[in-house]
Write a protein that holds these residues in place. Structure first.
Motif, PDB file in Angstrom:
ATOM      1  N   UNK A  13       1.211  -1.315  -0.058  1.00  0.00           N
ATOM      2  CA  UNK A  13       0.230  -0.456   0.466  1.00  0.00           C
ATOM      3  C   UNK A  13       1.351   1.472   0.059  1.00  0.00           C
ATOM      4  N   UNK A  14       1.999   1.343   0.955  1.00  0.00           N
ATOM      5  CA  UNK A  14       2.770   2.602   0.780  1.00  0.00           C
ATOM      6  C   UNK A  14       3.930   2.663  -0.488  1.00  0.00           C
ATOM      7  N   UNK A  15       4.235   1.896  -1.164  1.00  0.00           N
ATOM      8  CA  UNK A  15       4.731   2.422  -2.194  1.00  0.00           C
ATOM      9  C   UNK A  15       4.051   2.264  -3.249  1.00  0.00           C
ATOM     10  N   UNK A  16       3.233   1.719  -3.775  1.00  0.00           N
ATOM     11  CA  UNK A  16       1.925   2.119  -5.107  1.00  0.00           C
ATOM     12  C   UNK A  16       1.456   2.824  -4.656  1.00  0.00           C
ATOM     13  N   UNK A  17       1.535   3.960  -3.828  1.00  0.00           N
ATOM     14  CA  UNK A  17       0.808   5.409  -3.550  1.00  0.00           C
ATOM     15  C   UNK A  17       2.180   6.260  -4.485  1.00  0.00           C
ATOM     16  N   UNK A  18       3.387   5.489  -4.012  1.00  0.00           N
ATOM     17  CA  UNK A  18       4.604   6.887  -4.609  1.00  0.00           C
ATOM     18  C   UNK A  18       4.588   7.540  -5.826  1.00  0.00           C
ATOM     19  N   UNK A  19       4.842   6.301  -6.680  1.00  0.00           N
ATOM     20  CA  UNK A  19       5.302   6.422  -7.799  1.00  0.00           C
ATOM     21  C   UNK A  19       3.270   7.380  -8.913  1.00  0.00           C
ATOM     22  N   UNK A  20       2.386   6.719  -7.785  1.00  0.00           N
ATOM     23  CA  UNK A  20       0.507   7.281  -8.819  1.00  0.00           C
ATOM     24  C   UNK A  20       1.310   8.726  -8.164  1.00  0.00           C
ATOM     25  N   UNK A  21       1.491   9.217  -7.305  1.00  0.00           N
ATOM     26  CA  UNK A  21       1.953  10.644  -6.779  1.00  0.00           C
ATOM     27  C   UNK A  21       3.093  11.125  -7.447  1.00  0.00           C
TER      28      UNK A  21
END
Length: 421
Positions: A358-366
């Motif tokens: 969950x924490x990793x996915x939001x970094x490239x999305x952001x």
């Protein structure tokens, strides 16, 4: 930073813990060299190719982390650690080998980036489970703080070493140095206690059932669930801001290269300071209060980036890096320690894998969303919006939380988990 075992012995005299610290330094140096060398090599493929290489180092880990957690809980842990680190050395080392024989292709680089990323984040999940086995629960806070400091020391020296190696020998041979660092890491984990190979009792069921059992732990722990969702939003906002940071600072604020480099150096120093202070701060306020306070400060700190367009830019960006580096580090250490302490031993891998995903996915999305919106709206509006997302997400930690339906481990000091204000 308190680092002692249950019997009062310093963790620095606890051989498994010292080995894990050495592993974190070697892993961090190897990853920094590898990331830099792959980025330089990918420049020949144009902006999209370079961006694709960067994305491939993160996305496989984000997608596969839950499955890696299932694997961690079901296999002999030390064997898995050795296999993953040895595979990392071979995968990264294949680049200079292919370059030597004249068969290095862009596709090869993409495969190396993807496989290396997947291995890196599988190792991260496995190490969280390993730490919980070699360090008593009551000492996890100090242990996580020390490991973060060790990892950060590698992040400081790794890019400089990688830059020198790329300049002197070229990116392919710099990757050989990264491969050597991973080989050293494999030797360190090989020296870990054989007791890590003892498999925990597992219930029957499919991998999907195993994933659901890990998800059930997160759902049963309201504070853990709140931390994960808040952290995802904080990473989303800060990821968008980070993606625009260099372009904004160099183009709109006209910072010199040395000033930009100084802001990053200050961030690294603040991260080490945060690791050193995390234990004392969390023990004074409690893990939950430390997570709440530092998350809120980290979210608010993102506003200092767009504020730099109105005032002394260099000073405000320095203030941002100090504040975010310090508070963000304490926030992450407190959150990770809480996660480890409330998770049953046989489920450590699955819970860590789900949280990491969950924490990793939001970094490239952001990062991608921030870049796309900035091309349309401009940097400052997007930076303001990113800061608002980060702050609002962190503020959700302060909403009332119902009592957990699963009790933490018996040896977890209750005052660390839920102190009264």
């Amino acid at each position: 930073m308190t680092t002692a075992t249950a019997d009062g012995t310093s963790l620095w005299r606890h051989r498994p813990f010292v080995l894990l610290c050495g592993e974190q330094i070697a892993s961090s140096v190897g990853r920094q060299i590898t990331t830099l060398a792959l980025a330089v090599t990918g420049l020949g493929a144009g902006p999209f190719g370079a961006a694709a290489l960067l994305a491939l180092t993160y996305l496989p880990g984000a997608v596969l982390s839950p499955l890696a957690g299932v694997l961690v809980d079901r296999v002999r842990l030390r064997n898995l650690l050795v296999t993953v680190t040895a595979a990392q050395a071979l995968v990264v080392g294949s680049v200079p080998l292919a370059d030597t024989v004249g068969h290095l292709t862009r596709g090869h680089l993409y495969v190396v980036a993807a496989v290396s990323g997947a291995l890196t984040f599988t190792l991260a999940v496995a190490l969280q489970a390993a730490l919980h086995r070699v360090v008593p629960s009551g000492r996890l806070l100090g242990a996580n703080s020390a490991l973060t400091a060790a990892r950060t020391s590698g992040q400081i020296g790794g890019p400089a070493l990688g830059g020198v190696l790329v300049g002197l020998a070229g990116p392919a041979w710099a990757l050989l140095a990264g491969s050597v660092a991973y080989a050293v890491e494999a030797l360190l984990v090989l020296a870990l206690p054989a007791a890590l190979n003892i498999r925990r009792k597992q219930g029957a069921g499919s991998p999907l059932d195993a994933l659901c059992s890990g998800l059930a732990v997160v759902r049963a722990q309201p504070r853990l669930r709140r931390m994960v969702l808040s952290g995802a939003g904080l990473n989303l906002g800060s990821g968008a801001a980070t993606a625009l940071y260099v372009f904004y600072a160099a183009r709109e604020l006209a910072l010199d290269a040395w000033q930009l480099g100084t802001t990053y150096a200050v961030y690294s120093a603040a991260t080490i300071a945060g690791a050193l202070l995390a234990g004392r701060f969390a023990r004074t306020t409690g893990l939950w209060r430390a997570t709440q306070a530092c998350g809120l400060v980290a979210g608010a700190a993102v506003f200092l980036i767009p504020a730099a367009s109105l005032g002394p830019a260099f000073a405000l960006l320095l203030a941002y890096q100090v504040t975010y580096g310090l508070s963000g580090t304490i926030w992450m250490i407190s959150m990770t320690t809480t996660q480890q302490q409330v998770t049953p031993d046989g489920l450590q891998g699955r819970v860590a894998g789900l949280v990491q995903s969950v924490l990793l996915l939001t970094v490239p999305v952001g990062a991608f969303a921030g870049g796309a919106l900035a091309a349309w709206l401009g940097n400052v509006p997007v930076l303001l919006g990113s800061a608002a997302v980060a702050l609002v997400s962190a503020a959700t930690l302060w909403a009332p939380v119902r009592a957990a339906t699963v009790e933490p481990a018996e040896d977890v000091p209750s005052r660390l988990l839920s102190p009264e204000p």
